[in-house]
Design a protein around this motif. Structure first.
Motif, PDB file in Angstrom:
ATOM      1  N   ASP A 118       0.849  -1.185   0.000  1.00 35.08           N
ATOM      2  CA  ASP A 118       0.000   0.000   0.000  1.00 35.08           C
ATOM      3  C   ASP A 118       0.881   1.229   0.000  1.00 35.08           C
ATOM      4  O   ASP A 118       1.760   1.353   0.831  1.00 35.08           O
ATOM      5  N   LEU A 119       0.636   2.147  -0.907  1.00 37.08           N
ATOM      6  CA  LEU A 119       1.352   3.418  -0.849  1.00 37.08           C
ATOM      7  C   LEU A 119       0.353   4.553  -0.690  1.00 37.08           C
ATOM      8  O   LEU A 119       0.566   5.650  -1.156  1.00 37.08           O
ATOM      9  N   HIS A 139      -0.851   6.136   2.006  1.00 41.79           N
ATOM     10  CA  HIS A 139      -0.719   7.146   3.032  1.00 41.79           C
ATOM     11  C   HIS A 139       0.453   8.071   2.767  1.00 41.79           C
ATOM     12  O   HIS A 139       1.523   7.581   2.477  1.00 41.79           O
ATOM     13  N   PRO A 140       0.362   9.346   2.928  1.00 45.77           N
ATOM     14  CA  PRO A 140      -0.852  10.108   3.206  1.00 45.77           C
ATOM     15  C   PRO A 140      -1.598  10.530   1.937  1.00 45.77           C
ATOM     16  O   PRO A 140      -2.762  10.818   1.978  1.00 45.77           O
ATOM     17  N   LEU A 141      -0.908  10.638   0.785  1.00 43.11           N
ATOM     18  CA  LEU A 141      -1.651  11.001  -0.419  1.00 43.11           C
ATOM     19  C   LEU A 141      -1.069  10.286  -1.616  1.00 43.11           C
ATOM     20  O   LEU A 141      -0.948  10.810  -2.706  1.00 43.11           O
ATOM     21  N   GLY A 142      -0.685   9.046  -1.377  1.00 44.01           N
ATOM     22  CA  GLY A 142       0.061   8.301  -2.396  1.00 44.01           C
ATOM     23  C   GLY A 142      -0.785   7.743  -3.504  1.00 44.01           C
ATOM     24  O   GLY A 142      -1.971   7.997  -3.584  1.00 44.01           O
ATOM     25  N   PRO A 143      -0.122   7.016  -4.416  1.00 45.44           N
ATOM     26  CA  PRO A 143      -0.794   6.560  -5.623  1.00 45.44           C
ATOM     27  C   PRO A 143      -1.660   5.321  -5.459  1.00 45.44           C
ATOM     28  O   PRO A 143      -2.465   5.066  -6.343  1.00 45.44           O
ATOM     29  N   PHE A 183       6.243   8.457 -10.083  1.00 45.14           N
ATOM     30  CA  PHE A 183       4.929   9.091  -9.943  1.00 45.14           C
ATOM     31  C   PHE A 183       4.910  10.501 -10.530  1.00 45.14           C
ATOM     32  O   PHE A 183       4.006  10.862 -11.289  1.00 45.14           O
TER      33      PHE A 183
END
Lengths: 319, 154
Positions: free
Chosen positions: B70-71, B73-77, B139
């Motif tokens: 999971d990426l 947090h906090p506003l990841g992809p 990203f």
């Protein structure tokens, strides 16, 4: 547990800084550091946060990003965040979001203090990309791309009170001696340039494997390490701190001799030595006094029948 | 041309997968149940290469995925599946394989947004910091709209 090469090299340089008494820190606490990173290095901070929960040192702190969120938003944090946790987060973020494994402070030729941030690496091919980064450029040097997360590095460095920032390249198997490291750092302190790569991968003086094998043997009784170990997380000062650390060390099963040696690293002890210009009499009396007191108190706890000390309470204060 | 899945599965490198899991896997890992993975596999016609009664790690490994992270947090992809490769040639071949419709529907069934082929450097052990930096450029160099499948070189 087998340590990664990079981490071992970092520990070696940190051990050197402690030994040479040049280990230092920035004056900002964990919260202020996070706020500055958020303001001036936001991309690096954001991506460091995405990976921070995967780091071994954060295993015990699954709530780390909630706490960082509350710091950035200036909100009160409802969970628990002790000083040790905050310190670990600060160190981790300085490492991952600001290329700083450790900070040292030493005087240059003119007697002016120079604060130097050090990024330790054992990967020589990474030297140039790491140097570009601390100089505020993209790691890959591609100026045609508009995204550059590092552009505020120089500005943030001065805001954090750091004068110089270096990439220290070492060989993973052969470390430079403490003398070589110190010479090189003084050279950095005296150079006009703010950033540099110091490549010591050819100095081959200390066998890394042997160094850590010996280190493990020493660790068991090394008094300064005992002080660090047992004072971790405590926020008290002077007598109270000495008492708490001594109490922990006794509970840890150390001999009186080891604890007295440990107390030589107590800031209070060192203050006495400094005030008395190197005369150890008062400092040693202080250490043995603390030890006797803690031993006596523990004896009382284990012997509930013995008379309890009188409770001192201010009259007229009731709940 | 679609790659032959039987040949593909036998060429996935177990050791490389274990190494990849080891350096990325921290306390937080995206977990799916074995049932969820089975359903996704059957919906995507990837079923013929798997056996029953295996754990999620083995199930994912059988189609070349070392782990899913999971990426967010906090506003990841988002959620990312990771397939390791040990050379440029392997990485390009694997990129073709994971770009197939079967893999796309497998990811869609589990809500996985991205799939990286992680090309590891044989000279040095991979480090989390490096992956962090590379994924940041991945990203942003795509203006925060990266393709579903990419090769990330460490």
């Amino acid at each position: 547990v087998e340590l990664k090469d990079g981490l071992r090299a970092e520990l070696y340089v940190k051990g050197f800084a402690k030994e040479a008494r040049i280990a230092s820190d920035i004056p900002h606490n964990s919260e202020a550091t996070i706020q500055l990173l958020d303001q001036y290095n936001q991309h690096n901070l954001t991506w460091a946060r995405m990976y921070i929960e995967r780091r071994r040192e954060m295993e015990r702190y699954p709530q780390v990003n909630d706490w960082i969120d509350s710091v950035i938003k200036g909100q009160q944090y409802l969970g628990s965040a002790d000083e040790q946790f905050k310190g670990t987060v600060k160190d981790t973020l300085l490492d991952t979001a600001f290329s700083t494994d450790l900070i040292v402070k030493l005087n240059d030729n003119r007697g002016e203090a120079q604060v130097i941030a050090i990024d330790v690496t054992v990967k020589e091919p990474d030297q140039d990309s790491k140097l570009r980064k601390i100089r505020g450029q993209r790691e890959d040097g591609d100026a045609s791309k508009k995204f550059n997360p590092n552009r505020n590095y120089p500005r943030l460095r001065s805001m954090l009170g750091i004068d110089k920032h270096i990439v220290l390249v070492m060989d993973a198997k052969q470390y430079p001696s403490y003398a070589t490291l110190l010479t090189e750092l003084y050279a950095v302190a005296n150079q006009p340039s703010q950033t540099a790569a110091v490549n010591l991968s050819d100095s081959q003086e200390i066998d890394a494997v042997q160094f850590f094998a010996e280190q493990r043997k020493v660790e068991k009784v090394d008094p300064p390490d005992l002080w660090l170990k047992y004072s971790k997380g405590l926020s008290s000062h002077s007598v109270q701190l000495s008492t708490e650390v001594t109490s922990r060390a006794i509970a840890g099963g150390h001999s009186k001799q080891e604890i007295l040696q440990m107390l030589a690293s107590d800031p209070q002890y060192q203050l006495f030595v400094k005030k008395d210009k190197g005369d150890l009499t008062r400092a040693q009396k202080y250490a043995s006094g603390i030890l006797d007191k803690v031993v006596a108190e523990r004896g009382k706890k284990n012997n509930p029948d013995s008379p309890q000390p009188e409770q001192h309470r201010k009259p007229g204060r009731s709940r | 041309m679609l790659a032959n899945l039987e040949t593909v599965s036998s060429s996935f490198d177990e050791e490389l997968m274990a190494l990849t899991r080891d350096f990325i896997q921290g306390p937080r890992l995206h977990k799916f149940t074995v049932d969820e993975i089975h359903v996704a596999l059957s919906q995507s016609n990837l079923t013929e290469i798997i056996e029953d009664s295996e754990g999620q790690e083995q199930l994912l490994a059988s189609i070349g995925i070392a782990l899913i992270i999971d990426l967010f947090h906090p506003l990841g992809p988002g959620t990312v599946a990771i397939t390791p490769a040990k050379s440029h040639a392997d990485a390009q071949r694997l990129l073709l394989i994971i770009s197939q419709e079967t893999y796309h529907s497998f990811r869609k069934a589990l809500g996985i947004e991205y799939h990286w082929v992680l090309q590891l450097n044989s000279e040095s052990s991979p480090e989390l910091d490096e992956l962090m930096t590379k994924s940041m450029y991945w990203f942003h160099d795509y203006d925060q709209n990266p393709p579903e499948c990419s090769v990330i070189e460490l």
